[in-house]
Design an enzyme around this catalytic site. Structure first.
Site, PDB file in Angstrom:
ATOM      1  N   VAL A 183       0.859  -1.176   0.000  1.00  0.00           N
ATOM      2  CA  VAL A 183       0.000   0.000   0.000  1.00  0.00           C
ATOM      3  C   VAL A 183       0.899   1.230   0.000  1.00  0.00           C
ATOM      4  CG1 VAL A 183      -1.785   1.287   1.221  1.00  0.00           C
ATOM      5  CG2 VAL A 183      -1.811  -1.214   1.261  1.00  0.00           C
ATOM      6  N   CYS A 184       0.633   2.153  -0.909  1.00  0.00           N
ATOM      7  CA  CYS A 184       1.353   3.416  -0.966  1.00  0.00           C
ATOM      8  C   CYS A 184       2.862   3.163  -1.085  1.00  0.00           C
ATOM      9  CB  CYS A 184       1.006   4.248   0.261  1.00  0.00           C
ATOM     10  SG  CYS A 184       1.476   5.985   0.170  1.00  0.00           S
ATOM     11  N   SER A 185       3.665   3.786  -0.226  1.00  0.00           N
ATOM     12  CA  SER A 185       5.121   3.661  -0.324  1.00  0.00           C
ATOM     13  C   SER A 185       5.631   2.303   0.152  1.00  0.00           C
ATOM     14  CB  SER A 185       5.808   4.772   0.472  1.00  0.00           C
ATOM     15  OG  SER A 185       5.415   4.735   1.833  1.00  0.00           O
TER      16      SER A 185
END
Length: 314
Positions: free
Chosen positions: A101-103
């Site tokens: 998720v995300c970074s």
């Protein structure tokens, strides 16, 4: 079992969003799934907000079916941990469905699992990510991407969209839609949908026009003429048009069309609703009119976008 992998200074919603999606889906389906929060060091793991979650150690992973790696401010340190990277690689070798998720994509990229694969991350990291991991086929404008057994999502709330796509795979479309409704999501976004919203692309409007645009988005199936919008805003049509352009940088008609085409694309890509039905619900009325708008904006008709979205979900 679903495992959510954390590290110090993780982003809380990166973990809580998918956890909630799987919890609700399991309850609605009558087949609850075990969800465990994991970390290199067991105990309280502090998020960047200061709120902590209690995590088990990596040895508690057991029979993982899915491993979701959160992102956050501490991701660079996490991506430099040999033990954590070895754990993720081992899970992937065992056939575990691995996601970021995300970074959190930095962790997957550092393991080498993303080499030669399509992936995405938060748009803010695009330049640095591409320079650091040139072997990854980054798609920076996607909500989430699936390439084989490896999944990745854009920033923060997109982790819920990724989890709902996994819920489709695990429980079916009906449960996924019911889960989205339970979470009070406007709709389940498809992976191919842009990270950016038509409302966000406008110049920041005043509170008066922000409220009006939100109202327009909820009533796209109605005739949203300048006169109707002006009436809703409590202004004369002439004054409304001038003020709207000054505040948003575009005309009322173009703003409405952008809202309509954004909603139409989401429906085309994430539902089985007919093209004619989408045109009616989003205010285009005539499918041919919607087709021309899609070609102007995306370079392809709705049918082609639907085929591409279905192909990317396989």
């Amino acid at each position: 079992m679903i495992g959510v992998l954390l590290f110090p200074d993780f982003q809380l919603l990166d973990a809580a969003g998918p956890i909630s999606a799987f919890e609700v889906a399991g309850r609605l389906s009558g087949s609850p799934v075990t969800i465990r929060v994991l970390a290199e060091k067991p105990g309280e793991v502090r998020s960047s907000s200061g709120v902590a979650l209690m995590a088990r150690g990596l040895r508690a992973a057991g029979a993982l079916r899915t491993l979701i790696v959160a992102g956050g401010e501490g991701v660079r340190a996490a991506a430099a941990s040999p033990r954590l990277l070895a754990f993720v690689r081992s899970a992937a070798r065992r056939g575990v469905r691995v996601a970021s998720v995300c970074s959190g994509a930095y962790v997957l990229a550092e393991t080498g699992l993303l080499d030669g694969r399509r992936a995405t991350t938060h748009w803010r990291h695009t330049r640095h990510f591409c320079a650091t991991y040139p072997k990854v086929r980054l798609e920076p404008d996607q909500i989430y991407v699936r390439d084989g057994g490896i999944w990745s999502s854009a920033g923060i709330s997109a982790g819920i969209d990724l989890a709902l796509a996994m819920v489709v795979e695990d429980y079916g479309e009906e449960i996924a839609q019911a889960t989205a409704r339970q979470l009070v999501l406007y709709h389940r976004r498809s992976g191919g949908q842009s990270q950016f919203s038509a409302l966000l692309e406008l110049k920041p409007p005043s509170g008066r026009f922000a409220t009006l645009l939100a109202w327009a988005r909820e009533h796209l199936d109605r005739p949203l003429t300048v006169d109707r919008l002006a009436e809703q805003a409590g202004m004369s049509a002439r004054h409304f048009s001038r003020a709207f352009i000054a505040e948003t940088g575009t005309t009322p008609a173009k703003a409405v069309e952008r809202l309509r085409i954004e909603e139409a694309r989401a429906r085309v890509q994430s539902s089985s609703e007919s093209i004619e039905g989408v045109a009616r619900r989003t205010g285009f009325g005539d499918p041919e009119r919607m087709r021309r708008a899609f070609i102007r904006s995306f370079g392809q008709p709705p049918q082609a976008m639907r085929r591409a979205a279905r192909a990317s979900a396989v």
